[in-house]
Write a protein that holds these residues in place. Structure first.
Motif, PDB file in Angstrom:
ATOM      1  N   ASN A 183      71.045 -36.357 -27.392  1.00 16.64           N
ATOM      2  CA  ASN A 183      72.077 -35.312 -27.469  1.00 16.64           C
ATOM      3  C   ASN A 183      72.279 -34.806 -28.889  1.00 16.64           C
ATOM      4  O   ASN A 183      72.599 -33.637 -29.102  1.00 16.64           O
ATOM      5  CB  ASN A 183      73.421 -35.829 -26.937  1.00 16.64           C
ATOM      6  CG  ASN A 183      73.374 -35.914 -25.427  1.00 16.64           C
ATOM      7  OD1 ASN A 183      72.470 -35.340 -24.820  1.00 16.64           O
ATOM      8  ND2 ASN A 183      74.293 -36.649 -24.832  1.00 16.64           N
ATOM      9  N   ASP A 240      70.060 -27.960 -29.582  1.00 15.12           N
ATOM     10  CA  ASP A 240      69.005 -27.251 -28.843  1.00 15.12           C
ATOM     11  C   ASP A 240      67.795 -26.960 -29.728  1.00 15.12           C
ATOM     12  O   ASP A 240      67.004 -26.066 -29.450  1.00 15.12           O
ATOM     13  CB  ASP A 240      69.575 -25.971 -28.202  1.00 15.12           C
ATOM     14  CG  ASP A 240      70.278 -25.120 -29.230  1.00 15.12           C
ATOM     15  OD1 ASP A 240      70.134 -25.415 -30.440  1.00 15.12           O
ATOM     16  OD2 ASP A 240      70.975 -24.157 -28.843  1.00 15.12           O
ATOM     17  N   GLU A 264      62.898 -29.436 -28.053  1.00 10.72           N
ATOM     18  CA  GLU A 264      62.761 -29.238 -26.598  1.00 10.72           C
ATOM     19  C   GLU A 264      62.645 -30.567 -25.860  1.00 10.72           C
ATOM     20  O   GLU A 264      61.925 -31.463 -26.289  1.00 10.72           O
ATOM     21  CB  GLU A 264      61.501 -28.415 -26.306  1.00 10.72           C
ATOM     22  CG  GLU A 264      61.730 -26.936 -26.481  1.00 10.72           C
ATOM     23  CD  GLU A 264      60.581 -26.109 -25.935  1.00 10.72           C
ATOM     24  OE1 GLU A 264      59.952 -26.512 -24.926  1.00 10.72           O
ATOM     25  OE2 GLU A 264      60.301 -25.067 -26.542  1.00 10.72           O
ATOM     26  N   ARG A 265      63.384 -30.623 -24.747  1.00  7.95           N
ATOM     27  CA  ARG A 265      63.352 -31.844 -23.919  1.00  7.95           C
ATOM     28  C   ARG A 265      63.058 -31.494 -22.463  1.00  7.95           C
ATOM     29  O   ARG A 265      63.183 -30.323 -22.074  1.00  7.95           O
ATOM     30  CB  ARG A 265      64.729 -32.534 -23.958  1.00  7.95           C
ATOM     31  CG  ARG A 265      64.878 -33.480 -25.119  1.00  7.95           C
ATOM     32  CD  ARG A 265      65.741 -32.946 -26.197  1.00  7.95           C
ATOM     33  NE  ARG A 265      67.162 -32.925 -25.883  1.00  7.95           N
ATOM     34  CZ  ARG A 265      68.049 -32.353 -26.681  1.00  7.95           C
ATOM     35  NH1 ARG A 265      67.673 -31.746 -27.787  1.00  7.95           N
ATOM     36  NH2 ARG A 265      69.322 -32.362 -26.370  1.00  7.95           N
ATOM     37  N   ASP A 266      62.708 -32.515 -21.661  1.00  5.21           N
ATOM     38  CA  ASP A 266      62.532 -32.270 -20.227  1.00  5.21           C
ATOM     39  C   ASP A 266      63.905 -32.302 -19.554  1.00  5.21           C
ATOM     40  O   ASP A 266      64.929 -32.475 -20.225  1.00  5.21           O
ATOM     41  CB  ASP A 266      61.541 -33.284 -19.615  1.00  5.21           C
ATOM     42  CG  ASP A 266      62.081 -34.719 -19.603  1.00  5.21           C
ATOM     43  OD1 ASP A 266      63.299 -34.911 -19.832  1.00  5.21           O
ATOM     44  OD2 ASP A 266      61.288 -35.652 -19.390  1.00  5.21           O
ATOM     45  N   ASP A 267      63.935 -32.153 -18.227  1.00  2.34           N
ATOM     46  CA  ASP A 267      65.251 -32.037 -17.571  1.00  2.34           C
ATOM     47  C   ASP A 267      66.046 -33.340 -17.599  1.00  2.34           C
ATOM     48  O   ASP A 267      67.236 -33.358 -17.312  1.00  2.34           O
ATOM     49  CB  ASP A 267      65.100 -31.511 -16.129  1.00  2.34           C
ATOM     50  CG  ASP A 267      64.084 -32.315 -15.349  1.00  2.34           C
ATOM     51  OD1 ASP A 267      63.573 -33.317 -15.902  1.00  2.34           O
ATOM     52  OD2 ASP A 267      63.806 -31.962 -14.189  1.00  2.34           O
ATOM     53  N   ARG A 268      65.406 -34.474 -17.981  1.00  2.00           N
ATOM     54  CA  ARG A 268      66.172 -35.725 -18.099  1.00  2.00           C
ATOM     55  C   ARG A 268      66.518 -36.047 -19.559  1.00  2.00           C
ATOM     56  O   ARG A 268      67.073 -37.089 -19.869  1.00  2.00           O
ATOM     57  CB  ARG A 268      65.383 -36.872 -17.470  1.00  2.00           C
ATOM     58  CG  ARG A 268      65.277 -36.711 -15.939  1.00  2.00           C
ATOM     59  CD  ARG A 268      64.735 -37.936 -15.277  1.00  2.00           C
ATOM     60  NE  ARG A 268      63.442 -38.308 -15.831  1.00  2.00           N
ATOM     61  CZ  ARG A 268      63.031 -39.550 -16.018  1.00  2.00           C
ATOM     62  NH1 ARG A 268      63.810 -40.556 -15.703  1.00  2.00           N
ATOM     63  NH2 ARG A 268      61.835 -39.799 -16.506  1.00  2.00           N
ATOM     64  N   GLY A 269      66.125 -35.163 -20.462  1.00  2.00           N
ATOM     65  CA  GLY A 269      66.505 -35.344 -21.872  1.00  2.00           C
ATOM     66  C   GLY A 269      65.422 -35.979 -22.733  1.00  2.00           C
ATOM     67  O   GLY A 269      65.623 -36.169 -23.930  1.00  2.00           O
ATOM     68  N   ARG A 283      52.974 -23.986 -22.286  1.00  2.00           N
ATOM     69  CA  ARG A 283      53.245 -23.463 -20.940  1.00  2.00           C
ATOM     70  C   ARG A 283      52.342 -22.264 -20.703  1.00  2.00           C
ATOM     71  O   ARG A 283      52.367 -21.321 -21.482  1.00  2.00           O
ATOM     72  CB  ARG A 283      54.700 -23.034 -20.829  1.00  2.00           C
ATOM     73  CG  ARG A 283      55.592 -24.221 -21.001  1.00  2.00           C
ATOM     74  CD  ARG A 283      56.828 -24.260 -20.183  1.00  2.00           C
ATOM     75  NE  ARG A 283      57.467 -25.535 -20.525  1.00  2.00           N
ATOM     76  CZ  ARG A 283      58.277 -25.695 -21.559  1.00  2.00           C
ATOM     77  NH1 ARG A 283      58.611 -24.668 -22.309  1.00  2.00           N
ATOM     78  NH2 ARG A 283      58.779 -26.881 -21.826  1.00  2.00           N
ATOM     79  N   HIS A 290      58.885 -37.937 -23.768  1.00  2.00           N
ATOM     80  CA  HIS A 290      58.547 -37.631 -22.383  1.00  2.00           C
ATOM     81  C   HIS A 290      57.162 -38.205 -22.066  1.00  2.00           C
ATOM     82  O   HIS A 290      56.217 -37.995 -22.822  1.00  2.00           O
ATOM     83  CB  HIS A 290      58.548 -36.092 -22.202  1.00  2.00           C
ATOM     84  CG  HIS A 290      57.903 -35.627 -20.948  1.00  2.00           C
ATOM     85  ND1 HIS A 290      58.594 -35.509 -19.764  1.00  2.00           N
ATOM     86  CD2 HIS A 290      56.619 -35.272 -20.681  1.00  2.00           C
ATOM     87  CE1 HIS A 290      57.767 -35.085 -18.821  1.00  2.00           C
ATOM     88  NE2 HIS A 290      56.566 -34.940 -19.354  1.00  2.00           N
TER      89      HIS A 290
END
Ligand SMILES: Cc1cc2nc3c(=O)[nH]c(=O)nc-3n(C[C@H](O)[C@H](O)[C@H](O)COP(=O)(O)OP(=O)(O)OC[C@H]3O[C@@H](n4cnc5c(N)ncnc54)[C@H](O)[C@@H]3O)c2cc1C
Length: 557
Positions: A475, A479, A482-487, A497, A529
């Motif tokens: 946390n 921002d 960059e992180r995935d949807d679980r942080g 991408r 990740h």
């Protein structure tokens, strides 16, 4: 070892100086000679010595003093130092009183004034008494003492912080005041305000900290809390296996390296009671040992280890600026994020309220002694829970593992499953989950739901350790990274991408392995990740990342 004290008391200043001089001449190399001019002043010294846990070997006290007489003083002083030897100084006319005092205050000897020459009249008596005292004197604990309540979260945090930073301390539980005379005596000595502001941390030099923050504690136990330099080649956030490995390789390869750790070097591994699958340690080693060795190694290469929390990141051209919780900022060219993961919180009524008061996340090894002869409950079915069960089985009467699934084989290594099966006081309850924790001021019982019978049962419980998976410590990165949807932090190819580089990326190369979406900011270990959550893989990534740091630095500097 702190020198034991010889305390001499006399209201006649000249006599006092003379006896102090004679005592120092013979005993100063082994004992600390202190003096006081009245019984009351001597009692002040005695109380302070008790608070500091300094031993007293001998009281040498004049009988005839205004206020407290010698015998009256000794009667009070021996309540705090019952083992100390006692000598009364008397004038010829007082010998009857002195003989009576031998019975009343357990005085060991009386000496007639004047005692000249000391070689004949003083030293033989004192030598004899000190020899006896040394023979009986139990080796005393000399470090920091923590006085608090077993059920207080602040006490737990302090004990945990000291233990994980390898600072020896003695724990004194206020609840044992009636049965433990040492705790009882200490409580009588501290003032009312201190009693209301437990935990109290008492240092050997007399410093007393009421309810200290971890940062106050860090400062006073000699950990570095402020950076020595304004700029580093490499800053590492997180001192788990991954951060420590990077620190050792970075500094050994000539980079000015700082490692910022908010709790204690070792990270999650430091909380493991026995790591059995780390290469090179066939009979396993405790996480605490691994951390201690790594810290020594890192320091030997000149790594600066900062006891501080990173709270933010700022970019300024080629500089990466790390914000710390105390408002300070440190600057570096390359930043390595190794902040690992922390336990996921269990959401059930009562759990949050009783955390630290019988409910703990992780194995909380500092609580093991308190669980002696009690039942301990552990929630979780992974290796960490299995190790914790093995560890607590050595202390507790019974260890009950509550496992949500119907088997351990998918979540735990086979060697641990075998060990658990062979340990008589470990019981595994499958299909079980906690639905509520009960207790006023501390955990008293838990309600467990069994999914195969759909029944809820209540069991008395004082200690519950929760190990149900982990969430990344990211946390603080806002921002920027960059992180995935679980942080978990994305790095290298994971950032691409549809063949496109990450937003804002300006270099004419793709992000390298272990590199985040910000050039020069790298990520290693559990927080990354896709990482393999193991000590060896964290150590491997931390070591490898340093060569990527070198490649990066060769282009920016
Ligand atoms: C009880 C237990 C037993 C385990 N047993 C084994 C085993 O037997 N074998 C095995 O291979 N693996 C084991 N593991 C897993 C292994 O410990 C982890 O994979 C490994 O510790 C990950 O290392 P890391 O350096 O990536 O992160 P961590 O060990 O999680 O370390 C991260 C560090 O970063 C610090 N930190 C976080 N945020 C900040 C911040 N903002 N500022 C400053 N510092 C911060 C944390 O305090 C922590 O010290 C076990 C884990 C646990 C919990």
């Amino acid at each position: 070892m702190t020198k034991p004290v010889l305390l001499t008391v006399d209201d006649d200043a000249e006599v006092l100086r003379a006896i102090e001089r004679d005592l120092r001449r013979k005993y100063a190399s082994q004992y600390r000679v202190l003096r006081a001019e009245s019984g009351a002043a001597a009692m002040e010294i005695v109380r302070e010595l008790k608070l500091r846990n300094n031993p007293v070997a001998l009281f040498l006290v004049d009988q005839r003093m205004p206020g407290l007489s010698g015998v009256e003083f000794m009667a009070q002083a021996i309540e705090l130092f019952p083992e100390a030897k006692r000598v009364l100084l008397t004038a010829y006319a007082d010998t009857d009183a002195a003989i009576a005092a031998i019975n009343e205050a357990g005085v060991n000897h009386y000496l007639l004034k004047p005692w000249d020459p000391p070689e004949e009249n003083l030293y033989p008596v004192i030598d004899d008494l000190l020899e006896d005292w040394l023979a009986e004197f139990p080796p005393q604990f000399e470090g920091i003492r923590v006085l608090g309540n077993r059920w207080s979260p602040e006490s737990h945090n302090i004990k945990d912080f000291l233990a994980r930073n390898h600072v020896p301390y003695q724990w004194l539980d206020i609840e044992t005041a009636e049965t433990d005379s040492e705790v009882g005596a200490l409580i009588d000595l501290i003032d009312e305000e201190e009693k209301q502001a437990l935990p109290l941390v008492i240092f050997p030099n007399g410093l007393r900290l009421r309810r200290p923050t971890l940062s106050d504690l860090a400062e006073n136990v000699g950990l570095r809390t402020r950076a020595a330099e304004a700029f580093y080649d490499l800053a590492i956030v997180g001192g788990g296996p991954a951060g420590l490995a990077a620190a050792v390789y970075g500094a050994s390869e000539g980079l000015r390296t700082v490692m910022v750790e908010r709790e204690a070097p070792g990270g999650q591994a430091g909380m493991s009671s026995r790591i059995e699958n780390y290469l090179g340690f066939p009979s396993g080693l405790s996480g605490g040992d691994l951390a201690r060795r790594a810290v020594v190694q890192a320091r030997r290469f000149g790594v600066e280890i900062l006891s501080a929390e990173a709270t933010g990141l700022r970019l300024d051209g080629p500089y990466r600026l790390l914000k710390l919780a105390d408002g300070a900022e440190l600057s570096c060219h390359a930043l390595l994020v190794a902040t690992g993961v922390q336990w996921r919180k269990l959401n059930a009524p009562g759990v949050e309220r009783l955390t630290g008061a019988g409910i703990y996340y992780g194995a909380a090894m500092t609580e093991a002694l308190s669980t002696k002869d009690e039942d301990v409950f552990i929630i979780g079915g992974a290796n960490s829970a299995g190790q914790a069960a093995m560890y607590f089985s050595k202390y507790a009467r019974r260890v009950v593992m509550l496992v949500r699934g119907s088997s351990l084989s998918n979540s735990m290594s086979q060697y641990l499953i075998n060990q658990l099966k062979e340990t008589k006081n470990v019981q595994i309850e499958f299909n079980s989950s906690l639905v509520e924790a009960h207790g006023e001021n501390h955990l008293e019982a838990i309600s467990i739901h069994c999914s195969s019978t759909d029944e809820v049962n209540r069991a008395p419980a004082n200690s519950l350790f929760i190990m149900i998976g982990a969430a990344p410590n990211t946390n603080w990165l806002g921002d920027i990274i960059e992180r995935d949807d679980r942080g978990f932090i994305l790095s290298g190819p994971d950032l691409m991408r549809d063949g496109k580089r990450p937003k804002g990326w300006q270099l004419d190369r793709d992000p390298g392995l272990l590199e985040t979406n910000v050039p020069g900011v790298f990520v290693v270990g559990d927080v990354r990740h896709g990482s393999i959550k193991r000590v060896a893989s964290g150590v491997g990534e931390g070591s490898v990342a340093v060569s990527f740091v070198h490649q990066y630095l060769s282009k920016v500097i």
